[in-house]
Design an enzyme around this catalytic site. Structure first.
Site, PDB file in Angstrom:
ATOM      1  N   ASN A 108      55.961  27.183  35.150  1.00 36.10           N
ATOM      2  CA  ASN A 108      55.247  26.624  36.301  1.00 36.10           C
ATOM      3  C   ASN A 108      55.944  26.939  37.616  1.00 36.10           C
ATOM      4  O   ASN A 108      55.721  26.283  38.640  1.00 36.10           O
ATOM      5  CB  ASN A 108      55.143  25.092  36.172  1.00 36.10           C
ATOM      6  CG  ASN A 108      54.597  24.649  34.849  1.00 36.10           C
ATOM      7  OD1 ASN A 108      55.331  24.181  33.981  1.00 36.10           O
ATOM      8  ND2 ASN A 108      53.303  24.824  34.671  1.00 36.10           N
TER       9      ASN A 108
ATOM     10  N   HIS B 248      51.199  28.371  30.378  1.00 33.24           N
ATOM     11  CA  HIS B 248      50.904  28.924  31.706  1.00 33.24           C
ATOM     12  C   HIS B 248      51.432  30.348  31.884  1.00 33.24           C
ATOM     13  O   HIS B 248      51.398  30.875  33.007  1.00 33.24           O
ATOM     14  CB  HIS B 248      51.484  28.010  32.793  1.00 33.24           C
ATOM     15  CG  HIS B 248      50.705  26.752  32.971  1.00 33.24           C
ATOM     16  ND1 HIS B 248      49.472  26.724  33.579  1.00 33.24           N
ATOM     17  CD2 HIS B 248      50.960  25.479  32.614  1.00 33.24           C
ATOM     18  CE1 HIS B 248      49.013  25.478  33.593  1.00 33.24           C
ATOM     19  NE2 HIS B 248      49.895  24.703  33.009  1.00 33.24           N
TER      20      HIS B 248
HETATM   21 FE   LIG Z   1      54.998  23.200  32.081  1.00 35.41          FE
HETATM   22 FE   LIG Z   2      52.938  23.825  29.516  1.00 37.73          FE
END
Ligand SMILES: [Fe+2]
Ligand SMILES: [Fe+2]
Ligand SMILES: [Fe+2]
Ligand SMILES: [Fe+2]
Ligand SMILES: [Fe+2]
Ligand SMILES: [Fe+2]
Ligand SMILES: [Fe+2]
Ligand SMILES: [Fe+2]
Lengths: 274, 274, 274, 274
Positions: C40, C68
């Site tokens: 992230n 992600h």
């Molecule tokens: Fe995360």
């Molecule tokens: Fe995650």
């Protein structure tokens, strides 16, 4: 080649209707091969050995299943003894039973039948259904070791079902969805020649919630609390399935149409078989 | 009274097909009332004001939506300006727009239309659809403030759809599911007189994944990684919907049958309207 | 051997805090090996090549990721160029990048690091994390090709995390969960000698919703409608991680304790390193 | 005012540990109020009347629950008889029992305790937890009818928990999460003065899967087939909870720290109570 697929038999009313009607359908429609999904045949939850045997006796060539396959404990053992019984192929290696097999149709054709489960909204921990199908098709390609290939794709999401159909399009004769217990009207022959239908529907009482007595499911939606148990509905069943005409030459589909017999839904028989 | 419901218009091909065919259907079939779901009309994602207006121009009396209602930002404001636009009723109070309304049919009947969203596998944070329906029915009961009542129940799970049908059975004219983009063949009139069909299907290209170009959805199932964007498919659309004959006396359903026009699925028109 | 794992860096505040503090931690605590989760780091969504490089520069030996990983398109290509970058190992074969690798620690030890994603509530279409771990451990067992083995198990459900820990207990040095962005206090050494902690927490602003500015997430819970975009919170970050002392002889864990530095949570440094 | 919250008691080992230790904690730490979550006290599934009574006898002022509240059938009736028993407040109206109540602490303060369930990954069909909390706070605001307000927010997703905390920040004394059975280390006092901790953890055997014997859960992750039943683990329990010092003047929180007593996790007692 004439292939009939019947959707999930639900409870006594569903399985009895199939047992009563299937022999006549086989002779009247001159069916070469019959697959029946039996995952809810025992009171809605799984299938017993006796029910399996009776379904084979009635003329099914293969009994497929789905997420309910192990609901009856005995399935874990009897699945090993019976060649015509399939559990979803994408259980991990080491799982009892098998997920696909090649069977002889009445016309002598070798029919590969595979039972695969979807994962979306369903059973995330199974192996990838697409990878699983790829392996099955590679091991036994259409036109080589198999004269026809049928997938019972047991899944919830229509996106996954349709993508699965496109994935094997041209490499299988027929992909039929099961699990929602509602017949769809989207049967078609895909661009590559694979017959496709999102869901065969169930063989059961359509005055119900998915073939189960509607009182408890409705109670849970309203009160959010369990009151009783889930039990199969016991009104008269409607048989739901789909008929496919498969080319003896190419193994691809030539015609597809639904079959529905019973009191609740519009009755229909594939007109190319009448 | 003759009511036609058309499922989710998907993309340009879907909405154009509806705009072209709907005026003729209204006059040929002498339709009194038409509801169209428009949640995917703008490239698969939501609906613009222009598309809404064109759909009304084509003869729709009400445009319903679903989980994609807010995909086009402008919907948040135009939903307030247009009386015939519905978003799901079970958004919390304070949400722009409205979830139900009473409209006048061509025969003078007052038709209550409500758009409600299911929660299973869908949108858990919405208000209870059953409670929401109860409130709507209490405020405007069939035979009192409404001559006909139609629910567009936008949901994924067939269990929730069927239970919803049973829940309002006898208190509504018609419950039709939307969202799966696949027409079902389980249309029936429930015991209490409510017409029911689990899903109307979509108006869009059925050589696709849910009306979207199948390449990217299939890529994601196979590679598990995004490669491109989701785009509406652009092949010729099949219009999918359902016709219901509603009693002018009781407001309950007398007949129900699917309507399908287009190249991919079996074409059909309700025979009681021919 | 002294190993430090730092949880998901979230946004600029999170990654900056790590870049500023990590070099000092490495020298002060005499760390032999550092793993940082970076899924992230780019505004909450994925990671860029520049951020990856800066994190390596700051002293990370390996950067792991999670669901992600592909949010920034460039990851699909740069993942192939950088040996110390891991994406979840249970993506299908053919996925760019790699899910595990063996790296040399400052003390000369060979450290196998694997990044695996859970499936429950998460990403059902990935390969089985347990099978995936089994393959990795078979190919490179502890005490043979690896002197230490670390799993970053990126998952939502605590049941899956704990079962994963038990599954590799005695065969890995350390299993640490990531993804919930909340540090847990259940660090322990399992019966077989594997250090375990359900979640490392994030490196980010804890006055937030998972490190993201709390306004929009809260709006969605309340109004059920999108209003703006999700953006990383920008208040001062708290670094969250966990330190493990691994036996040079057995490769199993001798001590485990959390490390937390920053304004919002109780600060702590593993006391066995002070 | 000194408030102690103890997380989900799991099975015999968990409840016994609480019964044995709680009386001593109350006198040693001079606790004014104790809340204990009991949803898994009966073999992991629900709670019986006897267990409830014994927990009250041991000094709990309130017993809260969660998704397992109705696992033991008798809860449906005994919940009506016992004032200090709470089920989640966001069950629909008409549900037996109650979801919140005002209770007198040992120091005379009126403590509003509410038990609310999250919906993400959990129980989508419950009423909106945010709306539910709003109604409870409106009816009995802090500083007016209540001197302290405590929420047991029983939920899976950390995003929902954190957003809930922010939602009531400044209007409640304390929000504590339960349900994951893993204690978090993110306890803090939010900007508005509400003490917050994502999860209290469980009171149970931490050599387990969520307090249950790990064999069957692990089997299911590996084989994807049920083999046995889920049973509570029976190793020695660790008590997990959290202490909050609440201002007698404002009802907001002044201090928060975890409490953990037992063999598996790092033991700790709030240092402001020592
Ligand atoms: Fe995360
Ligand atoms: Fe995650
Ligand atoms: Fe089924
Ligand atoms: Fe099923
Ligand atoms: Fe749609
Ligand atoms: Fe939809
Ligand atoms: Fe629990
Ligand atoms: Fe729970």
């Amino acid at each position: 080649m004439r292939l009939l697929f019947l959707g999930d038999m639900v409870g006594k009313t569903g399985r009895t209707a199939v047992w009563e009607r299937l022999p006549g359908l086989i002779s009247d429609l001159k069916l070469d091969f019959v697959v029946v999904n039996g995952e809810n045949a025992a009171g809605g939850f799984g299938i017993t050995e006796d029910i399996y045997l009776e379904t084979i006796n009635a003329g099914a060539d293969v009994v497929t299943t789905g997420n309910h396959v192990w609901d009856q404990k005995e399935a874990v053992s009897f699945c090993e003894r019976h060649d015509q019984f399939l559990r979803p192929a994408n259980y991990p290696s080491g799982t009892p039973g098998k997920g696909s097999g090649v069977f002889y149709a009445r016309n002598g054709a070798r029919v590969l039948v595979a039972n695969i489960m979807g994962r979306v909204f369903m059973h995330p921990e199974l192996d990838d259904p697409f990878t699983s199908a790829e392996a099955i098709l590679s091991a036994c390609p259409l036109g080589e070791q198999a004269d026809a290939i049928v997938f019972d794709f047991h899944a919830e999401a229509t996106s996954e079902k349709q993508c699965f159909g496109h994935f094997v399009d041209g490499r299988a004769s027929f992909v039929v969805g099961t699990h929602t217990h509602v017949p769809t009207a989207d049967h078609q022959i895909l661009n590559g020649g694979t017959a496709y239908m999102s869901d065969a529907g169930m063989c059961g009482d359509y005055d119900s919630s998915l073939g189960m007595d509607k009182e408890e499911p409705l109670n849970r939606f309203i009160s959010k609390m369990p009151k009783g148990r889930f039990e199969a509905a016991h009104g008269p069943a409607t048989i739901c399935g789909v008929g496919v005409e498969i080319s003896d030459r190419t193994g691809l589909a030539e015609r597809i149409a639904p079959l529905r017999i019973g009191p609740r839904l519009t009755e229909t028989i594939p007109d190319f078989w009448r």
